[in-house]
Design a protein around this motif. Structure first.
Motif, short mmCIF file in Angstrom:
data_model
loop_
_atom_site.label_atom_id
_atom_site.label_comp_id
_atom_site.label_asym_id
_atom_site.label_seq_id
_atom_site.Cartn_x
_atom_site.Cartn_y
_atom_site.Cartn_z
N VAL A 68 0.84 -1.20 0.00
CA VAL A 68 0.00 0.00 0.00
C VAL A 68 0.88 1.25 0.00
N PHE A 69 0.51 2.20 -0.85
CA PHE A 69 1.23 3.48 -0.87
C PHE A 69 0.29 4.58 -0.41
N LEU A 70 0.68 5.30 0.63
CA LEU A 70 -0.10 6.46 1.09
C LEU A 70 0.49 7.71 0.45
N LEU A 71 -0.38 8.54 -0.09
CA LEU A 71 0.09 9.76 -0.74
C LEU A 71 -0.43 10.99 -0.01
N PRO A 72 0.42 12.02 0.14
CA PRO A 72 -0.10 13.29 0.65
C PRO A 72 -0.91 13.94 -0.48
N PRO A 73 -1.88 14.79 -0.16
CA PRO A 73 -2.69 15.40 -1.22
C PRO A 73 -1.89 16.34 -2.13
N SER A 74 -0.79 16.89 -1.63
CA SER A 74 0.06 17.77 -2.46
C SER A 74 1.42 17.92 -1.77
N ARG A 75 2.38 18.44 -2.53
CA ARG A 75 3.72 18.65 -1.96
C ARG A 75 3.66 19.74 -0.89
N ASP A 76 2.86 20.80 -1.16
CA ASP A 76 2.75 21.90 -0.18
C ASP A 76 2.21 21.39 1.15
N GLU A 77 1.21 20.51 1.06
CA GLU A 77 0.61 19.97 2.29
C GLU A 77 1.63 19.09 3.02
N LEU A 78 2.46 18.37 2.26
CA LEU A 78 3.49 17.54 2.90
C LEU A 78 4.47 18.43 3.67
N VAL A 79 4.85 19.55 3.08
CA VAL A 79 5.75 20.49 3.77
C VAL A 79 5.09 20.98 5.06
N ARG A 80 3.79 21.32 4.97
CA ARG A 80 3.07 21.80 6.16
C ARG A 80 3.07 20.73 7.27
N ARG A 81 2.84 19.49 6.89
CA ARG A 81 2.76 18.43 7.91
C ARG A 81 4.12 18.16 8.54
N LEU A 82 5.16 18.18 7.70
CA LEU A 82 6.51 17.93 8.23
C LEU A 82 6.91 19.04 9.19
N THR A 83 6.56 20.26 8.84
CA THR A 83 6.91 21.41 9.67
C THR A 83 6.06 21.39 10.94
N GLY A 84 4.76 21.14 10.74
CA GLY A 84 3.80 21.18 11.86
C GLY A 84 4.06 20.11 12.90
N ARG A 85 4.63 18.97 12.48
CA ARG A 85 4.88 17.87 13.43
C ARG A 85 5.87 18.30 14.50
N GLY A 86 6.79 19.18 14.09
CA GLY A 86 7.72 19.75 15.08
C GLY A 86 8.74 18.78 15.64
N THR A 87 9.03 17.67 14.93
CA THR A 87 10.01 16.72 15.47
C THR A 87 11.34 16.77 14.73
N ASP A 88 11.39 17.49 13.59
CA ASP A 88 12.61 17.45 12.78
C ASP A 88 13.19 18.84 12.56
N SER A 89 14.50 18.89 12.44
CA SER A 89 15.19 20.15 12.15
C SER A 89 14.93 20.54 10.69
N PRO A 90 15.15 21.82 10.32
CA PRO A 90 14.97 22.22 8.92
C PRO A 90 15.81 21.37 7.96
N GLU A 91 17.03 20.97 8.40
CA GLU A 91 17.89 20.14 7.53
C GLU A 91 17.25 18.76 7.33
N ALA A 92 16.73 18.21 8.43
CA ALA A 92 16.10 16.88 8.33
C ALA A 92 14.86 16.95 7.44
N ILE A 93 14.12 18.05 7.55
CA ILE A 93 12.92 18.22 6.72
C ILE A 93 13.30 18.29 5.24
N ALA A 94 14.38 19.04 4.95
CA ALA A 94 14.82 19.16 3.55
C ALA A 94 15.22 17.78 3.00
N LYS A 95 15.87 16.96 3.83
CA LYS A 95 16.28 15.62 3.44
C LYS A 95 15.06 14.75 3.15
#
Ligand code: ADP
Ligand code: 5GP
Length: 211
Positions: free
Chosen positions: A124-151
Motif C-alpha cells: 500500500v502506498f499512502l500519498l499526501p494530497p500535495s507537496r505543499d501539504e506535505l511540507v506543512r505536515r513535516l513542519t507542523g509535526r515539530g520533530t525534525d530540524s529544517p535540515e532533516a525536513i529538507a532531506k
C-alpha cells in the motif's frame, strides 16, 4: 472433524513519504485491531521523543547492524536519511505461521526487496494530497530540524516517482476517509484463499463425502 491447519497471517506493507500521516493511520488501525503483529525494524538512528527500544524499533549500533546483515538475518534493508534500517526475517515468519497479520512500516526501497520474499503481500502506498501539504505536515509535526525536513522532502520526490510499484494507492487528505480505505484493504486481505489452509482442510477437502 477439525484438522490441524490454521489461518495464516497476511503481509501488509505500508509506505509513504515521511510526513504523509503513516504513523497516524497505523496507530488508528492498531487501535481497532490490537492483535495484528508489527514488524519491529532494526535501525542505527537515535530514538526520537517517546520511542522505546523494542517497541518502535530495535535501536542498534552500526556495527551490530552490519554484523546482522552479513549473517543474512534481514529480508530487506535500506539506508534512509543517512541511517540504516532493516527487517529481521525470523520473527516475521514466526508471526505469520501463528496466524498473526504482520504490518510493515518501511520505505519504498525496502518494500521492493520485501516483495521477493513475500510476493503475495499487499503493498500500500499512502500519498499526501500535495507537496505543499506535505511540507506543512513535516513542519507542523515539530520533530525534525529544517535540515532533516529538507532531506525528507528530497527523499519524498524519489518515493512519489515509485508509486507505480504498489497494489493500492490511498490519498491521506481527509484522515477518516484514508483510514476507511486502509481498513478495507486490511480486512479484505484476510479473506485470501492462500491464507486459509484451515478452510481447505476443514470444509473444502471433504465436501460432499457425507452427502
Ligand atoms: P508519517 O508517519 O508519515 O511521517 P505522521 O503520522 O507523523 O507522518 O504525520 C505527520 C503530521 O501530519 C502529524 O502532525 C499528523 O498529525 C499530521 N496528519 C496526519 N494525517 C493528517 C491528515 N489527514 N490531515 C492533516 N494532518 C495530518
Ligand atoms: P523514521 O526514521 O522516520 O522512523 O523512518 C524513516 C523511514 O524509514 C520511513 O520511511 C520508514 O518507513 C523507513 N523504515 C523504517 N523501518 C524500516 C526498515 O526496516 N526497512 C526499510 N527499508 N525502511 C524502514
Amino acid at each position: 472433524m477439525t484438522g490441524n491447519k490454521q489461518r495464516l497471517g497476511q503481509v501488509l506493507v505500508v509506505c509513504a513519504p515521511s510526513g504523509t500521516g503513516k504513523s497516524t493511520l497505523i496507530a488508528k488501525l492498531h487501535e481497532e485491531f490490537p492483535n495484528f503483529g508489527y514488524s519491529v525494524s532494526y535501525t542505527t538512528r537515535a530514538p526520537r521523543g517517546q520511542e522505546r527500544d523494542g517497541r518502535e524499533y530495535h535501536f542498534v549500533s552500526r556495527e551490530t547492524f552490519v554484523a546482522m546483515r552479513s549473517r543474512g538475518e534481514f529480508c530487506e534493508w535500506a539506508e534512509v536519511h543517512g541511517n540504516l534500517y532493516g527487517t529481521a526475517t525470523a520473527p516475521v515468519k514466526e508471526m505469520l505461521s501463528q496466524g498473526k497479520d504482520v504490518l510493515f512500516d518501511i520505505d519504498v526501497q525496502g518494500a521492493k526487496q520485501l516483495k521477493k520474499t513475500f510476493y503475495k503481500g499487499n503493498f500500500v502506498f499512502l500519498l499526501p494530497p500535495s507537496r505543499d501539504e506535505l511540507v506543512r505536515r513535516l513542519t507542523g509535526r515539530g520533530t525534525d530540524s529544517p535540515e532533516a525536513i529538507a532531506k525528507r522532502l528530497a527523499n519524498a520526490d524519489g518515493e512519489m516517482a515509485e508509486a507505480g510499484f504498489f497494489d493500492y494507492w490511498i490519498v491521506n487528505d481527509d484522515l477518516e476517509n484514508a483510514y476507511q480505505e486502509l481498513r478495507a484493504v486490511f480486512v479484505a486481505a484476510r479473506c485470501k484463499p492462500e491464507l486459509r489452509p484451515d478452510v481447505e482442510e476443514n470444509i473444502l477437502k471433504n465436501w460432499g463425502e457425507h452427502g
